[in-house]
Write a protein that holds these residues in place. Structure first.
Motif, PDB file in Angstrom:
ATOM      1  N   VAL A 107      -2.494  11.598  -6.568  1.00 36.49           N
ATOM      2  CA  VAL A 107      -2.831  10.233  -6.036  1.00 36.49           C
ATOM      3  C   VAL A 107      -1.785   9.230  -6.267  1.00 36.49           C
ATOM      4  O   VAL A 107      -1.254   8.995  -7.252  1.00 36.49           O
ATOM      5  N   GLU A 108      -1.682   8.533  -5.152  1.00 30.49           N
ATOM      6  CA  GLU A 108      -0.664   7.430  -5.346  1.00 30.49           C
ATOM      7  C   GLU A 108      -1.285   6.213  -4.634  1.00 30.49           C
ATOM      8  O   GLU A 108      -2.204   5.955  -3.992  1.00 30.49           O
ATOM      9  N   LEU A 109      -0.519   4.955  -4.680  1.00 30.06           N
ATOM     10  CA  LEU A 109      -0.651   3.858  -3.855  1.00 30.06           C
ATOM     11  C   LEU A 109       0.683   3.577  -3.115  1.00 30.06           C
ATOM     12  O   LEU A 109       1.778   3.650  -3.299  1.00 30.06           O
ATOM     13  N   ALA A 110       0.027   3.279  -1.481  1.00 32.49           N
ATOM     14  CA  ALA A 110       1.121   3.163  -0.711  1.00 32.49           C
ATOM     15  C   ALA A 110       1.224   1.767  -0.424  1.00 32.49           C
ATOM     16  O   ALA A 110       0.041   1.107  -0.029  1.00 32.49           O
ATOM     17  N   PHE A 111       2.342   0.946  -0.261  1.00 38.16           N
ATOM     18  CA  PHE A 111       2.445  -0.355   0.173  1.00 38.16           C
ATOM     19  C   PHE A 111       2.832  -0.290   1.399  1.00 38.16           C
ATOM     20  O   PHE A 111       3.972   0.292   1.722  1.00 38.16           O
ATOM     21  N   VAL A 112       2.246  -1.044   2.422  1.00 34.91           N
ATOM     22  CA  VAL A 112       2.594  -0.945   3.782  1.00 34.91           C
ATOM     23  C   VAL A 112       3.107  -2.181   3.777  1.00 34.91           C
ATOM     24  O   VAL A 112       2.662  -3.368   3.670  1.00 34.91           O
ATOM     25  N   LEU A 113       4.534  -2.387   4.133  1.00 37.33           N
ATOM     26  CA  LEU A 113       5.328  -3.687   4.460  1.00 37.33           C
ATOM     27  C   LEU A 113       5.030  -4.253   5.662  1.00 37.33           C
ATOM     28  O   LEU A 113       5.133  -3.548   6.815  1.00 37.33           O
ATOM     29  N   CYS A 114       5.406  -5.619   5.780  1.00 37.86           N
ATOM     30  CA  CYS A 114       5.587  -6.592   6.924  1.00 37.86           C
ATOM     31  C   CYS A 114       7.079  -6.954   7.003  1.00 37.86           C
ATOM     32  O   CYS A 114       7.298  -7.929   7.807  1.00 37.86           O
ATOM     33  N   GLY A 115       7.859  -6.898   5.831  1.00 30.14           N
ATOM     34  CA  GLY A 115       9.101  -7.286   5.791  1.00 30.14           C
ATOM     35  C   GLY A 115      10.007  -6.786   4.840  1.00 30.14           C
ATOM     36  O   GLY A 115       9.469  -5.519   4.456  1.00 30.14           O
ATOM     37  N   ASP A 116      11.290  -6.896   4.965  1.00 29.76           N
ATOM     38  CA  ASP A 116      12.210  -5.827   4.267  1.00 29.76           C
ATOM     39  C   ASP A 116      12.343  -6.197   2.834  1.00 29.76           C
ATOM     40  O   ASP A 116      12.260  -7.439   2.474  1.00 29.76           O
ATOM     41  N   LEU A 117      12.862  -5.294   2.208  1.00 27.81           N
ATOM     42  CA  LEU A 117      13.151  -5.583   0.668  1.00 27.81           C
ATOM     43  C   LEU A 117      14.481  -5.033   0.512  1.00 27.81           C
ATOM     44  O   LEU A 117      14.639  -3.832   0.803  1.00 27.81           O
ATOM     45  N   THR A 118      15.389  -5.807   0.124  1.00 27.91           N
ATOM     46  CA  THR A 118      16.825  -5.229  -0.073  1.00 27.91           C
ATOM     47  C   THR A 118      17.532  -5.838  -1.099  1.00 27.91           C
ATOM     48  O   THR A 118      16.973  -7.085  -1.812  1.00 27.91           O
ATOM     49  N   GLY A 119      18.654  -5.475  -1.718  1.00 21.82           N
ATOM     50  CA  GLY A 119      19.212  -6.040  -2.977  1.00 21.82           C
ATOM     51  C   GLY A 119      18.733  -5.440  -4.024  1.00 21.82           C
ATOM     52  O   GLY A 119      17.705  -5.199  -4.612  1.00 21.82           O
ATOM     53  N   PRO A 120      19.676  -5.640  -4.980  1.00 18.71           N
ATOM     54  CA  PRO A 120      19.686  -5.201  -6.441  1.00 18.71           C
ATOM     55  C   PRO A 120      18.448  -6.187  -7.141  1.00 18.71           C
ATOM     56  O   PRO A 120      17.856  -6.069  -8.213  1.00 18.71           O
ATOM     57  N   ASP A 121      18.499  -7.599  -6.619  1.00 17.55           N
ATOM     58  CA  ASP A 121      17.856  -8.558  -7.320  1.00 17.55           C
ATOM     59  C   ASP A 121      16.492  -8.765  -6.809  1.00 17.55           C
ATOM     60  O   ASP A 121      15.797  -9.825  -7.075  1.00 17.55           O
ATOM     61  N   CYS A 122      15.866  -7.897  -6.192  1.00 14.45           N
ATOM     62  CA  CYS A 122      14.742  -7.824  -5.608  1.00 14.45           C
ATOM     63  C   CYS A 122      13.462  -7.826  -6.905  1.00 14.45           C
ATOM     64  O   CYS A 122      13.666  -7.298  -7.669  1.00 14.45           O
ATOM     65  N   THR A 123      12.581  -9.032  -6.510  1.00 14.60           N
ATOM     66  CA  THR A 123      11.527  -9.358  -7.453  1.00 14.60           C
ATOM     67  C   THR A 123      10.311  -8.715  -7.376  1.00 14.60           C
ATOM     68  O   THR A 123      10.004  -8.456  -6.199  1.00 14.60           O
ATOM     69  N   VAL A 124       9.440  -8.816  -7.919  1.00 17.44           N
ATOM     70  CA  VAL A 124       7.724  -8.682  -7.804  1.00 17.44           C
ATOM     71  C   VAL A 124       7.376  -9.589  -6.839  1.00 17.44           C
ATOM     72  O   VAL A 124       6.554  -9.237  -6.019  1.00 17.44           O
TER      73      VAL A 124
END
Length: 164
Positions: A107-124
């Motif tokens: 059982v998992e949680l799926a995050f459906v995104l409406c924007g991009d996530l990039t880079g090593p400095d991505c935050t919560v």
């Protein structure tokens, strides 16, 4: 670091195992120097092979996110993988069980995104801004690599990694 030939060989072996529904020996038995960077290189090659045959990248997966699971896998960070179009099944639809070798369900949680996530400095906060919604999901895990060495009966050692 594995050679390009070794990376291609490992990706082809995994691809063959998936299509034939047969497990292969742990890759570290043939390539004892295999590390995380190598495993991700094999994963990229395997995904390239699949997309060249017409499969489409539909998303990404992050695994081993809890410290307890990381400790049990002897790693200290989450791992990640690619989700392809044939990895999704419709609600109330059939699942072709003949396609799997030794399926397990999580059982998992799926995050459906409406924007991009990039880079090593991505935050919560970046993740929250890029998330359209979160839904429950079921993940079918299949083992293309033997988890026990058939020669010794011991658990396979080496990089624990979701290659695909």
């Amino acid at each position: 670091m594995l050679s390009e030939d070794a990376i291609r060989d490992a990706a082809e072996r995994l691809d063959h195992a998936e299509s034939d529904r047969s497990q292969i020996d742990h890759l570290t038995l043939q390539y004892p120097e295999l590390g995380f960077e190598d495993a991700y290189a094999v994963q990229r090659r395997w995904v390239d092979m699949k997309t060249a045959r017409g499969r489409r990248v539909m998303g990404h997966k992050i695994g081993l996110t809890s410290r307890a699971m990381q400790r049990s896998a002897h790693i200290d960070e989450p791992d990640y993988g690619v989700l392809l179009d044939d990895m999704f099944f419709e609600d109330n639809g059939g699942i072709p069980v003949e396609r799997f070798i030794v399926p397990r369900l999580e059982v998992e949680l799926a995050f459906v995104l409406c924007g991009d996530l990039t880079g090593p400095d991505c935050t919560v906060l970046d993740v929250m801004r890029a998330t359209e919604y979160v839904i429950p999901a079921l993940e079918i895990i299949d083992a293309r690599v033997r988890q026990v060495d058939p020669a010794s009966g011991a658990p396979a050692q080496g990089v624990r990694h979701h290659l695909g």
